[in-house]
Design a protein around this motif. Structure first.
Motif, PDB file in Angstrom:
ATOM      1  N   LYS A   8      -1.482  11.234 -10.045  1.00  0.00           N
ATOM      2  CA  LYS A   8      -0.082  11.652 -10.056  1.00  0.00           C
ATOM      3  C   LYS A   8       0.816  10.624  -9.374  1.00  0.00           C
ATOM      4  CE  LYS A   8      -0.777  16.630 -10.452  1.00  0.00           C
ATOM      5  NZ  LYS A   8      -0.601  17.966  -9.840  1.00  0.00           N
ATOM      6  N   ILE A   9       0.319  10.009  -8.310  1.00  0.00           N
ATOM      7  CA  ILE A   9       1.102   8.981  -7.625  1.00  0.00           C
ATOM      8  C   ILE A   9       1.239   7.751  -8.510  1.00  0.00           C
ATOM      9  CG2 ILE A   9       1.146   7.400  -5.647  1.00  0.00           C
ATOM     10  CD1 ILE A   9      -0.176   9.648  -4.012  1.00  0.00           C
ATOM     11  N   VAL A  10       0.164   7.361  -9.167  1.00  0.00           N
ATOM     12  CA  VAL A  10       0.221   6.217 -10.092  1.00  0.00           C
ATOM     13  C   VAL A  10       1.242   6.496 -11.194  1.00  0.00           C
ATOM     14  CG1 VAL A  10      -1.051   4.957 -11.863  1.00  0.00           C
ATOM     15  CG2 VAL A  10      -2.106   5.380  -9.636  1.00  0.00           C
ATOM     16  N   LYS A  11       1.230   7.714 -11.713  1.00  0.00           N
ATOM     17  CA  LYS A  11       2.179   8.095 -12.770  1.00  0.00           C
ATOM     18  C   LYS A  11       3.606   8.031 -12.259  1.00  0.00           C
ATOM     19  CE  LYS A  11       3.174  11.790 -16.098  1.00  0.00           C
ATOM     20  NZ  LYS A  11       2.773  13.141 -16.559  1.00  0.00           N
ATOM     21  N   ARG A  12       3.843   8.515 -11.025  1.00  0.00           N
ATOM     22  CA  ARG A  12       5.182   8.466 -10.439  1.00  0.00           C
ATOM     23  C   ARG A  12       5.644   7.018 -10.276  1.00  0.00           C
ATOM     24  NH1 ARG A  12       8.246  11.242  -6.519  1.00  0.00           N
ATOM     25  NH2 ARG A  12       7.694  13.106  -7.714  1.00  0.00           N
ATOM     26  N   LEU A  13       4.776   6.174  -9.740  1.00  0.00           N
ATOM     27  CA  LEU A  13       5.133   4.773  -9.535  1.00  0.00           C
ATOM     28  C   LEU A  13       5.438   4.081 -10.865  1.00  0.00           C
ATOM     29  CD1 LEU A  13       2.446   3.899  -6.849  1.00  0.00           C
ATOM     30  CD2 LEU A  13       4.910   3.929  -6.458  1.00  0.00           C
ATOM     31  N   SER A  63       0.853  -1.191   0.000  1.00  0.00           N
ATOM     32  CA  SER A  63       0.000   0.000   0.000  1.00  0.00           C
ATOM     33  C   SER A  63       0.892   1.244   0.000  1.00  0.00           C
ATOM     34  CB  SER A  63      -0.900  -0.009   1.238  1.00  0.00           C
ATOM     35  OG  SER A  63      -1.724   1.135   1.265  1.00  0.00           O
ATOM     36  N   VAL A  64       0.534   2.237  -0.805  1.00  0.00           N
ATOM     37  CA  VAL A  64       1.359   3.432  -0.950  1.00  0.00           C
ATOM     38  C   VAL A  64       0.518   4.683  -0.726  1.00  0.00           C
ATOM     39  CG1 VAL A  64       2.705   4.810  -2.593  1.00  0.00           C
ATOM     40  CG2 VAL A  64       2.994   2.335  -2.523  1.00  0.00           C
ATOM     41  N   ASN A  65       1.033   5.593   0.105  1.00  0.00           N
ATOM     42  CA  ASN A  65       0.390   6.901   0.264  1.00  0.00           C
ATOM     43  C   ASN A  65       1.317   7.986  -0.296  1.00  0.00           C
ATOM     44  OD1 ASN A  65       2.378   7.286   2.193  1.00  0.00           O
ATOM     45  ND2 ASN A  65       0.971   7.369   3.926  1.00  0.00           N
ATOM     46  N   GLY A  66       0.964   9.246  -0.081  1.00  0.00           N
ATOM     47  CA  GLY A  66       1.719  10.334  -0.680  1.00  0.00           C
ATOM     48  C   GLY A  66       3.149  10.438  -0.188  1.00  0.00           C
ATOM     49  N   ASN A  67       3.347  10.325   1.128  1.00  0.00           N
ATOM     50  CA  ASN A  67       4.700  10.419   1.673  1.00  0.00           C
ATOM     51  C   ASN A  67       5.577   9.273   1.175  1.00  0.00           C
ATOM     52  OD1 ASN A  67       3.556  12.517   3.158  1.00  0.00           O
ATOM     53  ND2 ASN A  67       4.723  12.022   4.999  1.00  0.00           N
TER      54      ASN A  67
END
Length: 249
Positions: A113-118, A75-79
């Motif tokens: 944006k997080i999905v794109k970063r990952l 599981s991934v959050n913003g931080n």
């Protein structure tokens, strides 16, 4: 980011702050995430800003549990995305675990944006942008889950987690591994395995252990997990803090 001299005595801590500020500017980290970082940094002071022997033992048990899992999920959050996105993707590939984005302060723009970063950092299977399930007992956006991700997982690695979702996942019968610098938090006490360490150190350490133990038999891995006690580990973490404070007197 602000240029920080490498010979600064707190170089890594200051770099971490800058990474999170950049995460906010990039729309990945929430402003509230900066407050959470400050709280964690205070506890990192207490353990000496290093990985303790207690944390290493918990990390080894966590790696063993992830290798034993039939359906591990990270599981991934913003931080987490701002600080260890590449490391999360490397671990994901090593243990064949998909990644799922789950946010307390959720907006679809931030999730995207997080999905794109990952994805740019090498993650292959990513869930969270189209959740189709709700975790029982949670009325907030954190209840949102993907049927092929966290919902179906038997082991969930939830770094920097909040206590009520950790508790809800445990009630669902899942094993939860968390990374939390506060050994007194509800998350730490509710999790199956708690690694009391900074995430920027813990994720690479999990990867190193998993790589080292990947050839071990299920029986050997199970022995490592069975011998671990989260309650005892948290007690030792408090002792580590006390010992470190004594050295500073």
């Amino acid at each position: 980011m602000t240029e920080i001299p490498e010979d600064h005595p707190r170089y890594m801590s200051l770099v971490t702050r800058e990474m999170l500020v950049k995460g906010v500017n990039d729309g990945i980290t929430s402003m509230q995430g900066l407050i959470a970082q400050g709280r964690g940094e205070a506890f990192d002071y207490l353990i000496g800003e290093k990985t303790t022997g207690t944390a290493m033992r918990a990390t080894k048990a966590a790696a063993a549990m992830l290798l034993l899992a039939e359906r591990p999920v990270i599981s991934v959050n913003g931080n987490t995305a701002a600080l260890v996105s590449k490391e999360i993707c490397e671990l994901s590939k090593l243990i064949d675990a998909p990644v799922e984005v789950n946010l307390f302060h959720r907006t679809e723009e931030r999730v995207g944006k997080i999905v794109k970063r990952l994805r740019s950092d090498g993650c292959i299977t990513i869930y969270g942008d189209n959740p189709d399930r709700l975790i029982p007992g949670l009325s907030h956006d954190r209840a949102k889950a993907s049927s092929e991700g966290i919902w179906a997982a038997d082991v969930v690695l939830v770094p920097l987690e909040d206590g009520d979702r950790c508790e809800a996942l445990i009630r669902m019968g899942k094993k939860v591994i968390t990374i939390d610098l506060n050994p007194l938090s509800r998350t730490s006490r509710m999790a199956t395995i708690t690694i009391v360490d900074n995430i920027v150190r813990a994720i690479p350490n999990i990867h190193a252990f998993a790589l080292e133990m990947k050839s071990m038999s299920p029986m050997e891995l199970q022995e490592i997990v069975v011998e671990f006690s989260n309650a005892e580990s948290l007690s030792r973490s408090l002792e580590d803090i006390a010992e470190n404070l004594k050295k500073l007197q």
